[in-house]
Design an enzyme around this catalytic site. Structure first.
Site, PDB file in Angstrom:
ATOM      1  N   LYS A  27      19.294   2.705 120.896  1.00 33.88           N
ATOM      2  CA  LYS A  27      18.894   2.217 122.217  1.00 33.88           C
ATOM      3  C   LYS A  27      18.249   0.841 122.093  1.00 33.88           C
ATOM      4  CE  LYS A  27      17.737   5.793 124.737  1.00 33.88           C
ATOM      5  NZ  LYS A  27      16.813   6.900 125.017  1.00 33.88           N
ATOM      6  N   ARG A  97      10.500   5.464 125.814  1.00 31.07           N
ATOM      7  CA  ARG A  97      11.720   6.218 125.501  1.00 31.07           C
ATOM      8  C   ARG A  97      11.924   6.293 124.007  1.00 31.07           C
ATOM      9  NH1 ARG A  97      15.807   2.124 128.179  1.00 31.07           N
ATOM     10  NH2 ARG A  97      17.217   3.894 128.388  1.00 31.07           N
ATOM     11  N   GLY A 106      19.476  14.639 124.696  1.00 34.26           N
ATOM     12  CA  GLY A 106      18.626  15.709 125.188  1.00 34.26           C
ATOM     13  C   GLY A 106      17.534  16.151 124.241  1.00 34.26           C
ATOM     14  N   MET A 108      14.998  14.340 122.890  1.00 35.42           N
ATOM     15  CA  MET A 108      13.669  13.805 123.135  1.00 35.42           C
ATOM     16  C   MET A 108      13.601  13.214 124.526  1.00 35.42           C
ATOM     17  SD  MET A 108      12.523  12.371 119.545  1.00 35.42           S
ATOM     18  CE  MET A 108      13.955  12.317 118.502  1.00 35.42           C
ATOM     19  N   ARG A 354      25.838   2.218 124.869  1.00 37.69           N
ATOM     20  CA  ARG A 354      26.176   2.766 123.554  1.00 37.69           C
ATOM     21  C   ARG A 354      27.664   3.094 123.571  1.00 37.69           C
ATOM     22  NH1 ARG A 354      22.912   8.375 124.522  1.00 37.69           N
ATOM     23  NH2 ARG A 354      23.885   8.841 126.506  1.00 37.69           N
ATOM     24  N   HIS A 470      25.095  17.591 131.323  1.00 37.52           N
ATOM     25  CA  HIS A 470      24.991  18.075 129.948  1.00 37.52           C
ATOM     26  C   HIS A 470      26.240  18.847 129.539  1.00 37.52           C
ATOM     27  CE1 HIS A 470      23.713  21.002 126.825  1.00 37.52           C
ATOM     28  NE2 HIS A 470      23.080  19.946 126.340  1.00 37.52           N
ATOM     29  N   SER A 779      51.180  21.741  91.340  1.00 38.05           N
ATOM     30  CA  SER A 779      50.641  21.818  92.680  1.00 38.05           C
ATOM     31  C   SER A 779      49.289  22.495  92.545  1.00 38.05           C
ATOM     32  CB  SER A 779      51.569  22.625  93.581  1.00 38.05           C
ATOM     33  OG  SER A 779      50.992  22.747  94.854  1.00 38.05           O
ATOM     34  N   CYS A 846      48.318  22.290  97.521  1.00 35.16           N
ATOM     35  CA  CYS A 846      48.610  23.171  98.634  1.00 35.16           C
ATOM     36  C   CYS A 846      47.324  23.968  98.844  1.00 35.16           C
ATOM     37  CB  CYS A 846      49.797  24.071  98.329  1.00 35.16           C
ATOM     38  SG  CYS A 846      49.637  24.975  96.795  1.00 35.16           S
TER      39      CYS A 846
HETATM   40  P1  ADP Z   1      18.279   9.520 127.366  1.00 37.02           P
HETATM   41  O1  ADP Z   1      18.141   9.292 125.926  1.00 37.02           O
HETATM   42  O2  ADP Z   1      18.138  10.959 127.745  1.00 37.02           O
HETATM   43  O3  ADP Z   1      19.466   8.843 127.962  1.00 37.02           O
HETATM   44  P2  ADP Z   1      16.696   7.339 128.299  1.00 37.02           P
HETATM   45  O4  ADP Z   1      15.633   6.923 127.385  1.00 37.02           O
HETATM   46  O5  ADP Z   1      17.934   6.549 128.310  1.00 37.02           O
HETATM   47  O6  ADP Z   1      16.992   8.849 128.026  1.00 37.02           O
HETATM   48  O7  ADP Z   1      16.094   7.351 129.740  1.00 37.02           O
HETATM   49  C1  ADP Z   1      16.644   8.119 130.764  1.00 37.02           C
HETATM   50  C2  ADP Z   1      16.686   7.363 132.054  1.00 37.02           C
HETATM   51  O8  ADP Z   1      15.413   6.876 132.403  1.00 37.02           O
HETATM   52  C3  ADP Z   1      17.527   6.104 132.017  1.00 37.02           C
HETATM   53  O9  ADP Z   1      18.870   6.362 132.178  1.00 37.02           O
HETATM   54  C4  ADP Z   1      16.994   5.358 133.211  1.00 37.02           C
HETATM   55  O10 ADP Z   1      17.616   5.799 134.377  1.00 37.02           O
HETATM   56  C5  ADP Z   1      15.552   5.736 133.206  1.00 37.02           C
HETATM   57  N1  ADP Z   1      14.780   4.609 132.666  1.00 37.02           N
HETATM   58  C6  ADP Z   1      14.458   4.371 131.400  1.00 37.02           C
HETATM   59  N2  ADP Z   1      13.786   3.220 131.269  1.00 37.02           N
HETATM   60  C7  ADP Z   1      13.668   2.712 132.513  1.00 37.02           C
HETATM   61  C8  ADP Z   1      13.080   1.528 133.064  1.00 37.02           C
HETATM   62  N3  ADP Z   1      12.483   0.639 132.297  1.00 37.02           N
HETATM   63  N4  ADP Z   1      13.148   1.342 134.384  1.00 37.02           N
HETATM   64  C9  ADP Z   1      13.786   2.261 135.158  1.00 37.02           C
HETATM   65  N5  ADP Z   1      14.356   3.368 134.727  1.00 37.02           N
HETATM   66  C10 ADP Z   1      14.306   3.611 133.409  1.00 37.02           C
HETATM   67 MG    MG Z   2      19.848   7.153 128.175  1.00 41.07          MG
HETATM   68 MG    MG Z   3      16.444  12.241 127.414  1.00 44.64          MG
END
Ligand code: ADP
Ligand code: MG
Ligand code: MG
Length: 887
Positions: A27, A97, A106, A108, A354, A470, A779, A846
């Site tokens: 990320k 994040r 999912g 963290m 990603r 999910h 073989s 084989c």
């Molecule tokens: P995951 O790993 O589950 O995708 P993220 O870390 O990407 O989690 O965060 C999930 C969501 O939180 C993002 O898709 C976004 O919508 C929201 N988010 C994260 N950072 C910001 C931010 N700086 N401003 C607004 N929304 C945010």
């Molecule tokens: Mg995300």
């Molecule tokens: Mg998440």
């Protein structure tokens, strides 16, 4: 060297780049990259994975200097967005994040709106001029922070929100006004106080450091640990933490949040594929709380599930910008991207990109399209497809002509058709699948706790969620057919039923789902075989251009041989003749042969088998049209063909015209204590030469006949199983040549054939040098070689292999993927010694390993001439062999 713990990004620059994946996590590295590319990214910084490692190495203490680096990076954000963290008049809010080098979906959780407290919420209300928005953000923050950092369960907050709505007669979140949210905030804070005995933390610095600590803490939680084990992600990698200025998708009707793929991840089609929600924040889109809307008008009109407006319709300006971002990203990364974005007051902000997960079909189409678009080379396309994933394309889809009773429709989330018994929990799915049942896992929605059940199920069906839920994402990754968002389906976990359009289906009843059409059907609908054309064919051609190792198949029936040819097999590497012995029309004669008291008796019975066996070989030769066909002479212990109980003794005795008591006694005599190591393989040929003589005669007569008939020279390779010594081989080689000479004289045909052996005993591998004096090919029979090298019976290993794997005794099941260190070393020795004696000796393998990509790679590196695998794995082996060549 000075340690640097924090890397900044935003405002068109960044300290990191996309290739700093290990240090910044996926990320963080890609936020930095997007920022440098000039895409709109809210400013922020990444706390490196090095901090995580140091944190665990130093008893949960942070490294020196981190504090001051974070302070100054935070000040950097403040300068860009012109607000101040914790300032009650003009507060900066951030998201916290997690994100490691490998994405762990999912595993963290994210905290949004951090920095809010009783004072700053008023400031936010003032600075934004939108009180409702400010308190909506505050309640979101309290709930997320309490859940993720403080461990107060989120359903408690949902309950409080429901109570509030019920008291006021409100239904949707959007029905609540500023005062409603203020009251909800008070009940939330009271809940936290009640649960923890302390008030909700008001100090933004404390919030920040605790949120960060909990991200690092979650690296070692149970779910994360088992996910890493399952996906072989090393613990020492650690996770990074991303702290980033918030942008708000919940500030009104010109705001939104969404997720998208730059191409369709289910089909690979080059169309923008995504969903958004107006006036919403963060994970509202994936959580399934509200039904998301489509991005494009085309997607909306293709899908009757929603008639809410597409973003293209109501926000054309922002949509056009998002389209530009889509192209920019693909041209930069040369691959399909999975993006997350937020729109604040009609302004687009990118929050993540990603490499997008995709189905096997999509991966194939995208790779081929990108070659055509000039984005990647053919070699890159070949490298990009996971050989194992081709398996999904080789499996059946619904027979288009079959009758089907559709009981519900939803979103087509992962293609392929699956039928099975309905189960309503992941544990039931796992339990019934263990008993050999096909099951369809039916849930309202799925979560990471359901993974084991999704794995065990043939297909997945959910009543909620969209194409990025999910269930959809995980199912596509696993290659399971999946239908989601079947709104008309009512699931009753308590009574174990699901109901749609007046049809109620209980647990244990059979349904069929079509993950390509999004349909749910009653009963089991017949399926058809896939056709391998178009992109698949193109990729295979590119793979064939690259690889040098041959690919053959293991086949004994004409049907298998034909399938394998369709899949591109270049010959048969193993034809097991015992399968032919079991055919109903000859098992009587086979048993007669085995039961015979003397050579004369055996010869009489064998004479009856000869013409049938000859026709078997002739069929294979005709199908293979001159491609090499390796035939293994009889291998299993004879008692495998004999009856097992009194009733069968009588049956056999009658058919053979002998005394049942004699059958019983002879059967007992033939019993062995350890048949795997008993009277089998070439040992049969040495003791009962007439059996191998008959088989060789059948082979050579068929060779002569089919060569004459088709005018294409047949190329049989006679393979003698279970050789341990040179003497065994030499005796049997003389037998083979003698029969060949005789048939040659009788038919006047010139026979071209090779005689070789399986190397499947450690002694044979070690003595390969002398065995190669007369053997023209080896073989490697890696199934038996694995059993005999590890001293481990394949059929009994299930009892302990699992705990061997979990305790790390063995890295993987050695019957699936070659034990490179042990069995592999024997293969290397045999290869070296065999070639030293006979430089042009033909070498192949084989056995199951021939279709395992890892093992194929190993064989390619050893320079084997070919691998042989089951028909359905031929394309996998072709691709794996090409990839081995590239690396
Ligand atoms: P995951 O790993 O589950 O995708 P993220 O870390 O990407 O989690 O965060 C999930 C969501 O939180 C993002 O898709 C976004 O919508 C929201 N988010 C994260 N950072 C910001 C931010 N700086 N401003 C607004 N929304 C945010
Ligand atoms: Mg995300
Ligand atoms: Mg998440």
């Amino acid at each position: 060297m000075t340690d640097k713990w924090v890397y900044r990004f935003g405002d068109g620059t960044a300290e990191g780049t996309a290739d700093m994946l290990e240090l910044l996590g996926g990320k963080g590295a890609n936020l930095a990259e997007m920022s440098t590319m000039g895409l709109p990214v809210p400013p922020g910084f990444t706390v490196t994975t090095g901090v995580c490692t140091a944190f665990y190495a130093n008893d949960h203490a942070y490294p020196d200097g981190l504090q001051s680096e974070i302070d100054s990076a935070l000040a950097g954000i403040e300068a860009i967005v012109e607000s101040e963290f914790g300032n009650p008049d003009n507060p900066l809010l951030v998201s916290v994040r997690s994100g490691g080098a490998a994405s762990m979906p999912g595993m963290m959780d994210t905290v949004l709106n951090l920095g809010l407290n009783d004072e700053t919420v008023a400031g936010l209300s003032h600075s934004s001029g939108d009180e409702r928005f400010a308190y909506d953000s505050y309640r979101r923050f309290i709930q997320m922070y309490s859940d993720v950092v403080l461990g107060v369960e989120h359903h408690l907050f949902e309950g409080l929100l429901d109570d509030h709505k019920n008291q006021r007669g409100l239904v949707l979140d959007t029905d609540l006004d500023a005062d409603d949210w203020k009251e909800v905030v008070e009940t939330y804070k009271a809940q936290v106080f009640q649960d923890l005995g302390v008030p909700f933390p008001q100090d933004p610095q404390e919030q920040l450091w605790n949120a960060m600590g909990s991200v690092f803490g979650s690296w070692m939680n149970q779910r994360a640990v088992s996910y890493r084990r399952l996906h072989k992600i090393p613990t020492h990698w650690g996770t990074a933490v991303n702290i980033q200025a918030m942008v708000f998708g919940n500030m009104g009707e010109d705001c939104a949040t969404g997720v998208a793929f730059t191409r369709n991840p289910a089909t690979g089609e080059n169309t923008f594929y995504g969903e958004y929600l107006l006036n919403a924040q963060g994970e509202d889109v994936v959580s399934g709380i509200r039904t998301p809307q489509h991005l494009t008008i085309a997607a909306k009109s293709n899908n009757c599930a929603t008639d809410l407006p597409a973003m293209e319709e109501i926000m054309p300006g922002v949509f056009a910008e998002l389209e530009r971002v889509r192209h920019t990203l693909e041209h930069h990364y040369h691959d399909m991207q999975d993006i997350e974005f937020t729109i604040q007051n009609n302004r687009l902000w990118m929050l993540q990109t990603r490499t997008g997960k995709r189905t096997a079909a999509a991966a194939l189409k995208i790779a081929c399209d990108m070659v055509a678009e000039g984005l990647i080379t053919k070699t890159q396309a070949v490298q990009r497809i996971n050989p194992e994933s081709l398996d999904q394309l080789l499996h059946p889809t619904l027979d288009p002509d079959a009758d089907r009773e559709i009981i519900a429709r939803g979103i087509a989330a992962s293609p392929g058709a699956a039928a099975g018994k309905v189960v309503f929990s992941a544990d039931d799915a796992e339990g019934m699948a263990k008993d050999g049942e096909d099951v369809i896992l039916v849930r309202m929605e799925t979560s990471p706790e359901d993974i084991h059940g999704m794995h065990a199920a043939k297909g997945i069906l959910t009543s909620r969620g969209g194409s990025t839920s999910h269930a959809a994402v995980v199912a596509r990754g696993m290659g399971r057919p999946c239908v989601v968002g079947v709104g008309e389906l009512r699931i009753d976990y308590k009574n174990q039923t699901m109901t749609a359009r007046d049809v109620t289906v209980g647990a244990g009843e059979t349904i069929t789902i079509d993950g390509a059409a999004g349909e749910v059907m009653l009963g089991r609908v017949p399926t058809t075989e896939p056709t391998l054309s178009g992109d698949f064919g193109a990729l295979m051609v590119w793979a064939d251009e690259i690889r040098t190792m041959g690919i053959r198949t293991n086949a004994e029936t004409p049907a298998d041989a034909e399938t394998a040819l369709r899949f591109g097999a270049e010959g048969i590497g193993l034809s097991r003749t015992e399968h032919m012995f079991f055919d109903a029309d000859r098992i009587v004669a086979v048993r007669q042969m085995i039961l015979a008291p003397d050579v004369e008796g055996r010869r009489l019975a064998l004479a009856k088998i000869l013409p049938m066996q000859r026709e078997n070989f002739a069929q294979l030769f005709r199908i293979m049209e001159g491609k090499p066909v390796t035939i293994r002479l009889l291998d299993p212990p004879l008692h495998e063909f004999l009856p097992h109980n009194a009733e069968e003794f009588v049956e056999v005795a009658e058919a053979a015209g002998i005394d049942p008591e004699y059958v019983r006694v002879r059967t007992m005599e033939l019993q062995e204590v350890n048949p795997m190591l008993g009277h089998r393989g070439c040992r049969l040929g040495i003791t009962y030469p007439e059996i191998y003589e008959m088989q060789c005669r059948a082979i050579f007569e068929a060779t002569a006949a089919v060569t004459k008939e088709t005018q294409i020279p047949v190329a049989p390779e006679i393979m003698i199983p279970l050789i341990a010594t040179k003497a065994e081989f030499d005796i049997l080689k003389i037998l083979v040549d003698r029969v060949a000479d005789a048939v040659s004289v009788e038919t006047g045909a010139k026979l071209n054939y090779l005689t070789g052996t399986m190397i499947e005993l450690p002694r044979a591998a070690l003595r390969a040098g002398e065995i190669a004096e007369n053997a023209e090919f080896f073989s490697y029979g890696t199934n038996d070689l694995t059993q005999t090298t590890l001293g481990m019976s394949r059929d009994d290993s299930a009892m302990f292999l699992r705990s061997y794997e979990t305790q790390g005794v063995l890295e993987h099941d050695p019957f699936v993927s070659i034990d490179v260190d042990g069995v592999g070393e024997l293969l290397k020795i045999a290869t070296e010694r065999g070639r030293a004696t006979r430089p042009n000796i033909k070498l192949g393998i084989c056995g199951e390993h021939g279709g395992d990509p890892e093992s194929v790679r190993f064989c390619a590196h050893m320079g084997l001439d070919y691998v042989s695998c089951s028909p359905y794995r031929v394309p996998i082996a072709r691709l794996a062999a090409a990839q081995a060549e590239i690396n």
